[in-house]
Design a protein around this motif. Sequence first.
Motif, PDB file in Angstrom:
ATOM      1  N   PHE A  89       0.927  -1.192   0.026  1.00 34.65           N
ATOM      2  CA  PHE A  89      -0.017  -0.006   0.089  1.00 34.65           C
ATOM      3  C   PHE A  89       0.894   1.151   0.009  1.00 34.65           C
ATOM      4  N   SER A 146       1.801   4.477  -2.703  1.00 34.98           N
ATOM      5  CA  SER A 146       1.266   5.633  -2.063  1.00 34.98           C
ATOM      6  C   SER A 146       2.460   6.853  -2.640  1.00 34.98           C
ATOM      7  N   GLN A 162      -6.018   6.673  -6.244  1.00 33.35           N
ATOM      8  CA  GLN A 162      -6.868   7.004  -4.832  1.00 33.35           C
ATOM      9  C   GLN A 162      -6.567   5.764  -3.971  1.00 33.35           C
ATOM     10  N   PRO A 163      -6.479   5.859  -2.689  1.00 34.53           N
ATOM     11  CA  PRO A 163      -6.404   4.735  -1.780  1.00 34.53           C
ATOM     12  C   PRO A 163      -7.033   3.441  -2.091  1.00 34.53           C
ATOM     13  N   ASP A 164      -8.239   3.842  -2.600  1.00 28.15           N
ATOM     14  CA  ASP A 164      -8.923   2.802  -2.871  1.00 28.15           C
ATOM     15  C   ASP A 164      -8.459   1.923  -4.136  1.00 28.15           C
ATOM     16  N   GLU A 165      -8.130   2.500  -5.059  1.00 31.01           N
ATOM     17  CA  GLU A 165      -7.441   2.048  -6.384  1.00 31.01           C
ATOM     18  C   GLU A 165      -6.216   1.179  -5.971  1.00 31.01           C
ATOM     19  N   ARG A 166      -5.493   1.925  -4.931  1.00 28.89           N
ATOM     20  CA  ARG A 166      -4.124   0.904  -4.482  1.00 28.89           C
ATOM     21  C   ARG A 166      -4.507  -0.313  -3.680  1.00 28.89           C
ATOM     22  N   LEU A 167      -5.958  -0.193  -3.191  1.00 22.36           N
ATOM     23  CA  LEU A 167      -6.168  -1.421  -2.353  1.00 22.36           C
ATOM     24  C   LEU A 167      -6.914  -2.410  -3.629  1.00 22.36           C
ATOM     25  N   LYS A 199      -4.273  -6.729   4.805  1.00 23.51           N
ATOM     26  CA  LYS A 199      -4.900  -5.655   4.005  1.00 23.51           C
ATOM     27  C   LYS A 199      -4.016  -4.737   3.316  1.00 23.51           C
ATOM     28  N   PHE A 200      -3.104  -4.258   3.920  1.00 20.40           N
ATOM     29  CA  PHE A 200      -2.013  -3.263   3.281  1.00 20.40           C
ATOM     30  C   PHE A 200      -0.808  -4.193   2.654  1.00 20.40           C
ATOM     31  N   GLU A 259       3.321   9.966   1.845  1.00 19.05           N
ATOM     32  CA  GLU A 259       2.546   9.120   2.827  1.00 19.05           C
ATOM     33  C   GLU A 259       3.224   7.837   3.135  1.00 19.05           C
TER      34      GLU A 259
END
Lengths: 375, 624
Positions: free
Chosen positions: B518, B522, B585-590, B541-542, B526
Motif C-alpha cells: 500500500f 502511495s 486513490q487509496p481505494d485504487e491502491r487497495l 490488508k496493506f 505518505e
Amino acid sequence: MLKRFWLWLGRLVGKLLLVLLVVGLVGWIAGEAYYGWKFSGPVSTEEVIPADEAAQTRAIIDDAIRIVEQHRDNTRVLRDAHAKAHGCVKAEVSVLPGLDADLRAGVFAEPKTWQAWMRLSNGNAFPQFDRVRDARGMAIKLLDVPGEKMMKGATHLGEQDFVMFNHPVFFVRDVAEYRQNFNAQANGQKIAAFFPSLDPRRWEIRHLIIALKTLAPAPDSPVSATYSSISPYKLGAANIKYRVIPDPQSCPPYQVPEQNTALPNFLRNALYQQLSLDRVPACFALQVQKQNAQYYMPIEDTSVEWDESISPFVTVATIRVPAQDFDSREQNLACDNLSFNPWHGLPEHRPIGGINRLRKSVYEAVSAYRHERNQ
Amino acid sequence: MRVLRRVLWLVLLLLLAGLAVVLYYVANPNLPTYQAPSQLHYLQQWSDQQRQTYYYTPQGTTVKGLRYEWFTALELPFSSDRFARPEYLARFGFLVDPQQQATPLNPGNLPVGMARHEDERTGKQYLDISCAACHTGELRYKGQAVRIDGGAALHSLASTVPTLRGGGFGQALGMSMAFTYYNPLKFNRFAKAVLGEGYPEGKDQLRREFKAVLDRLLGTAWNDTHRGLYPTEEGFGRTDAFGRIANSVYGDVISPDNYRIADAPVSYPHLWDIWKFDWVQWNGSAMQPMARNLGEALGVGASLHLFKPDGGQVAEADRYASSVRVRDLYTLEETLKHLAPPAWPEAVFGKIDLARASQGRALFAENCAYCHAPNVVPADQRMAPGRDPEWHLRIVPIEVIGTDTTTADNIADHRFDISKLGWTHEQLAKLDVRLFGATLEQVDFKNISSAKGLAYITAFVEDQAYKRAGISDEERGRMNGFGLPIGVQEKRGYKARPLDGIWATPPFLHNGSVPTLFQLLSPVSERASQFHVGSFEYDPKFVGFQTREFPGSFLLDTRVRGNGNSGHEFRDGCRKDGVIGRALQPDERLALIEYLKVLGNAELEGRLSPVEARPWTPGPDCSN
C-alpha cells in the motif's frame, strides 16, 4: 524611603487584589442568582415572532453578501461561514428500532438506513490554519428522502439536512442581537459586537464568554468531537434539539496517530489517514433532547442550554462513516457546491425559533448568490 | 597522590560498569522472543522432498571454518543450554518448524538453510549456510505461520559489526565461542560433546583449532568495525550482498587496500521463476546461473585459496581452489526450476475479493504492466536457446525509477586493484566470460569494476571446481545453466521483475525501505520514514509486515544513507525523478493490491471478470 514606598505599593496591590476578588465573587454570585431566577420557570412551547424580524433579516442578508464578497478568493465565492471543509464523506445513518412513539417522526419514523453526505468544516468565514481557535462544523444531508419538503425547488427535493457545530449553545440569543453582532463583525469591529454602546445594560458579557468558549482549540480529528444543533426543531409534535456524539464502541478501536498541528490542514490529514489510509470507519450516535416546557428550555433563545439532567439526550440513530476515499478534486468541488440548510427537509423536522427562521432566508440567499457567482 | 588514587578508582569503576553493561547484553541480547505458531502451512510450491533438498543441501560455505559438530555443541555464554536449539536460533529470525526433527540431511536439527558439508579430502564437516537460509520466507497471521519457499528471509545473519545490544547472529555466535573457549568448565563440556570417545586425548588439538576459528571470527568483526565498512546497519532481512562479496573477495583474499564501504543493504530477492530471467541480481549484472551461485557462496563465506600465508602465489594447479560444491549447487539450481510462486492462502489470510481484484487487474494493465509484465521472447531471440520460456526484463535507470541509488552507485563506481593476481588479457580471453557494453582490452587490472573482476574470478574458481569434481566439459555447459557464458553488463538501474507472488515478499523495494505494498503505491509523502522490522506478523490488508515497535525490533530509518524510500512513486505532477505514474486513490491502491494477491495464480485469475483498463497516460513530462 524606598523601603516605605515598596511596602506601601505592596499593601496597595494586596488590597486591590482583595477588592477585585470580592467584587468578582459578588458579581459571580449575583450573576448566578440573576440567571437562576431569569432562566427558571415554564416557557412557551410555541414560537414567538418579534414584529421587526423581517426587516432585521433583510439587513442581515445584506451584511452576509458583504461578508462573502469581502472574503472571496480570486476564483470562487466562499461560504459566509464554515468556509473551509476538511472533507465531504459518505455516511450511513441508521434509525434505531424501538424508538418511543413520540420520536418516531419524519426520517426517524421507521428503522432504516439512509445514505448521506457529511461535511466537516471549520467555522470561520475564510480558510485559516486548523490550529487557530475556531468553531468546527458538521452538516449531514440524508439522500433520497421521500415526501413533500418545506422548501419547494427541484434541487433539494430528496434531502433532509442536519446542521451542527461543536458547542452546545450559540453566542447570540435572537435575530435582533444577531443583526447587531453580525453587523459589527462585518465592519471589523470585534469589541462592538458584544459591547454595542456605553450603556452597561446592553453589554453581552455572558455571550462573550460563550463566544470565547466556542472558539476552542482544534480536536484531534474532525470525527472526535461532539456537534450540537443549538437551535430547536420540531420532531413530529415534540420540540427538540439534537446532537451527534462520537460512538467509538460501535467501530473497531482506533486512535488517530498524532498529527503535526503546525500544518494548516491537519484535520483533513487526520480524516484522510483514518478513512482512506488506515481504512478505519468512524461511528457516531445521533441523539435528540426533548423540550420540557415546565423548565427554562426556551425556543427563542439559542444562548441557553437545555438542562440534560432534566431532559437527557436519547439516541435515535447511529451514523457510520465507512472507510473511503474522499480527497479527490471532483469530490472536493462537489462538496463545495453542496448547500446545507436546516430548511431542506420534511415538515416533521421543521426548524423553529428566531435563529432558524433567519437561517431560512440567509442560507438560501447566500447559497443562490454563491452558486450564481461560482458558475 | 590521594587524588591520583581516586581518579584510578573512578576509572576502574567506569570500566567495570561498562563491562557490566556489555555482559548484560551478552547474556540478554536484544532479540525478539520466539513463539511457535499453532500451525505451520507449507504452500504447494514443490514436493516435500524438493523442499528438504533445498533447505539442507550444502553449497560449500564454511563460516570461517566453523565445524558442524562444534556449532551444534556450543552453549550460550551464561548457561549450559545449547546455542543451536531451533527455538533459540529462531530468535535471530531463522526459520524452524515446531514439528521438526533431526534427519540424515539435517542431523543437528538446525533451521532452514543451515546445512552440513564434508570436505572430501580432510573428512571435516562444516556448518554450511546455503541459499535457503536467505531465500526462504515466513509470514505469521493470527498465530498461524505460512512458509514462503524461495521468499525473502527476515533474519539478522549478515551483520559482522558488533552493536552494544547485540542483536546479530554473528555477534552472538562469537560470544558463545569466546565464552566456551575462555571458560574451562564450558570448554570441557563442549570437548566431551564434540569428541565423544576421543576425549580427552583430542582436547588440546580441538582447543587450537577452535581458537583459530574464533580468531578469524573476531578478526572479521574487528576488521569491519575499525575500518567502518558497514556504516548502515542492516537489521533484519537485509544485507549489502554485493558489497560483502566484494569485500570478502577483493579485500579479505587479495589486498586490504580493496576494502570498500558497503552502505547499501538490500532485501533478499525471491527465487521463483528466476531461471527464466535473462539477467539476475537487483541491477541485472549477472547472467550465468552457476557463476552467480559461486559468487553468492564466496560472499557467504566459501573459502578461496589464492595466496600462501606468506603472500606468495599458490601453484597453478591449486590456485582458485575453493570449498564451493558445484554438484550441489547444480542440484539446488535444478530444484529451484521446479519452484512455483506461492498461492495466496485464503484459509489463513482471508478470501480474495474477486470484484476488486478484477478492477485491480485493469489498474495493473494501466499502471504496472509496462515495466513488470514478463516479456516472453520467441526462441530465436533467446540468450539461451534451450531455455523455455525466457523472459527479458527491463532494467529501469535509476534516474527514472528514483529509488535509493546507493546500491547501484556502489556497484557501478567501486574499483579494485587485482594486479597482484598477475592476470594477462590473453589468459582472460580464453575464459567463458562475455562482456556486454565493454571490451576485454579496456579492462584495467589496477582499476577493475566489481562485476567484471568477479566474473573473471568466478570463471577461474568455476574452472578449478569442475576440475576437482572431475566433471567433463560437456557436462559443464549443462551445469552452468543452458550453456550460458558468464555474462557481465553494468547498468545503473534496477530490474523490474514480474510480480507474481510479490505479496509474499515484504518489505519492498530492493532495500526493503517500504513496509507495505500500500505504501509502495502511495506518494512518498505518505510513506513511513521510520518503521520497525523483525516481526513476522503479516498485514493482509496493506500487504506487508507489521511495523510497530516490539522488544528486539530494529528501527529502519529511511533517512540513513542506503535506506532511502524515495522513487517508484505514483503521484500527480511531473513524471520524472522517480514519479512513474499518476496518483492512485487509496481505494485504487487497495484494488491493485487485491489483484497482486492473485497475479500468477491461474485458478484465481481465471475467476476474475473483465474490466476495461483506462489507457496509460504519460502525464506532464516537465523535461523542457
